[in-house]
Design a protein around this motif. Sequence first.
Motif, PDB file in Angstrom:
ATOM      1  N   ILE A 150      -3.804  -1.762 -10.204  1.00 25.32           N
ATOM      2  CA  ILE A 150      -4.326  -0.956  -9.109  1.00 25.32           C
ATOM      3  C   ILE A 150      -5.566  -1.662  -8.564  1.00 25.32           C
ATOM      4  O   ILE A 150      -6.483  -1.995  -9.323  1.00 25.32           O
TER       5      ILE A 150
ATOM      6  N   SER B  10      -5.586   4.574  -6.046  1.00 26.22           N
ATOM      7  CA  SER B  10      -6.565   3.528  -5.737  1.00 26.22           C
ATOM      8  C   SER B  10      -7.858   4.103  -5.181  1.00 26.22           C
ATOM      9  O   SER B  10      -8.949   3.666  -5.558  1.00 26.22           O
TER      10      SER B  10
ATOM     11  N   THR C  53      -1.863  -1.822  -4.502  1.00 25.41           N
ATOM     12  CA  THR C  53      -1.398  -2.266  -5.815  1.00 25.41           C
ATOM     13  C   THR C  53      -0.759  -3.639  -5.706  1.00 25.41           C
ATOM     14  O   THR C  53      -0.320  -4.058  -4.636  1.00 25.41           O
TER      15      THR C  53
ATOM     16  N   TYR D  39     -13.110  -3.695  -6.518  1.00 26.86           N
ATOM     17  CA  TYR D  39     -13.012  -4.035  -5.088  1.00 26.86           C
ATOM     18  C   TYR D  39     -13.654  -5.386  -4.767  1.00 26.86           C
ATOM     19  O   TYR D  39     -14.721  -5.718  -5.263  1.00 26.86           O
TER      20      TYR D  39
ATOM     21  N   HIS E 178       0.836  -1.199   0.000  1.00 29.39           N
ATOM     22  CA  HIS E 178       0.000   0.000   0.000  1.00 29.39           C
ATOM     23  C   HIS E 178       0.877   1.257   0.000  1.00 29.39           C
ATOM     24  O   HIS E 178       0.770   2.097   0.897  1.00 29.39           O
TER      25      HIS E 178
ATOM     26  N   TYR F  65      -6.638  -2.519 -13.712  1.00 34.99           N
ATOM     27  CA  TYR F  65      -7.489  -2.048 -12.613  1.00 34.99           C
ATOM     28  C   TYR F  65      -8.413  -3.182 -12.191  1.00 34.99           C
ATOM     29  O   TYR F  65      -9.102  -3.775 -13.029  1.00 34.99           O
TER      30      TYR F  65
ATOM     31  N   ARG G 101      -9.795   5.852  -7.730  1.00 33.71           N
ATOM     32  CA  ARG G 101     -10.146   4.888  -8.782  1.00 33.71           C
ATOM     33  C   ARG G 101      -9.603   5.300 -10.154  1.00 33.71           C
ATOM     34  O   ARG G 101     -10.312   5.330 -11.153  1.00 33.71           O
TER      35      ARG G 101
ATOM     36  N   GLU H 280      -8.841  -1.485  -6.474  1.00 30.39           N
ATOM     37  CA  GLU H 280      -9.799  -0.447  -6.083  1.00 30.39           C
ATOM     38  C   GLU H 280      -9.893  -0.326  -4.571  1.00 30.39           C
ATOM     39  O   GLU H 280     -10.150  -1.306  -3.865  1.00 30.39           O
TER      40      GLU H 280
END
Length: 427
Positions: A155, A105, A161, A131, A97, A128, A108, A157
């Motif tokens: 990435i 993130s 990452t 979540y 993180h 991407y 978004r 959500e």
Amino acid sequence: MRLELLHPRNRIALIMELIYKNGMTTTSGGNISILDEEGNIWITPAGYDKGILTAKDIVCVRENGRVEGMHRPSSEFPFHAAIYRKRPDVKAVIHAHPPALVSFSIVRKVPDTNIIPQTKKFCGHVGYAPYQLPGSDELGESIANTFSTGSNAVIMENHGTVVGGSNLFEAFQRFECLEFSARSIINSQKLGGYKTLTDEQIISFENQDVNLPEADETVYHTDEKEIRHEICTYVKRACEQNLMISSHGSVSMRWRDNDFLITPTSLNRRFIGHSDIVQIKGGTREKGKYPSKAVKLHQAIYEQNPDIKCIINTQPPATMAFGISHSVFQTRTIPESYILLKDIPFIEFGDHLNGNETIPKLISKDTPIAIIKNDSIVVTGGNMLETFDRLEVAEFSAQSLIESTLLGDLVAIGQEEIDDLVEKFLK
């Protein structure tokens, strides 16, 4: 150091230490894994302090599902396993993180990797993943499905990452490069926004002519060995101070006449050793070695400027915010900045490729630094200490300029004060 020969436990502990010490994860956050040749997954433990992690703390999950080790495997094990199933070419995964990437993130968005050529090369298209509950099979499928489209960096959500690589050191370079890119973009937004390179410009960088003929033999003199040591020492220091990352940056020092030594291409800067440094003598490269892609730029600067003994070109995030935003870098802020940096000009991207003489003719005692748009800062000096000091002052000044935008309008030192500085310090 032959890093690939380290046991998976040692490789994971080494990279986690780098990630933690460089402020890219917290005590409880993040996890790393390696898929070995036998199908076993080596992974960081659940709920363990990342600041004191050692090789003996790493957990092995055998191909048959049996867990071996002193701890439980990371709660995020499901998405590591899912990535390996979907992408057989991926052999290492890093999740954490880091602050800049978390910023993307939680709004978004994904970082644009076309800001400099090396970022596009190492990170490519950033995926991407929507979540899902941390530690769940659904999160694993969400991330793995994104990886299956060809992305090597994703990435997550409202989470963080995850990156993958053919080995752990490639994955770390990608992870570090992506966080650097995110930080540079965020900094540039405070300066009015960033500019990107076209795919054609990036291709021109990758295809530039950097070939030098290979020397028949190489002689290592005592003074040459001393230069190797100095280069390695300062490259390591630059990485520790976030002035350089493991995939970007070149350092060289003049040796005798126009001969010099320079860092190699493609090797991880954090682990460069004396034997990796490349000798450039009489216009030839050391036998069996390949110098930085900036070798011809450095060569031309030395030939045009006999007083220059050292060159560093790198991409620290605050300075590169100016490099990608093309905003004026105002050095007339405090005496130290102007004395060491003078006025910093911009160079158009492309004017540093294939023997173009724009930079070598521009650089001088009165112009020791230049910023190449969407590429790097080029710093020169009469020795390594002076050059490195200029690099540090440039990055500190850049950070102060960026942060000042939140406080009010910048008030520069007046011309009368500049004239006094020139009279006292620069004549």
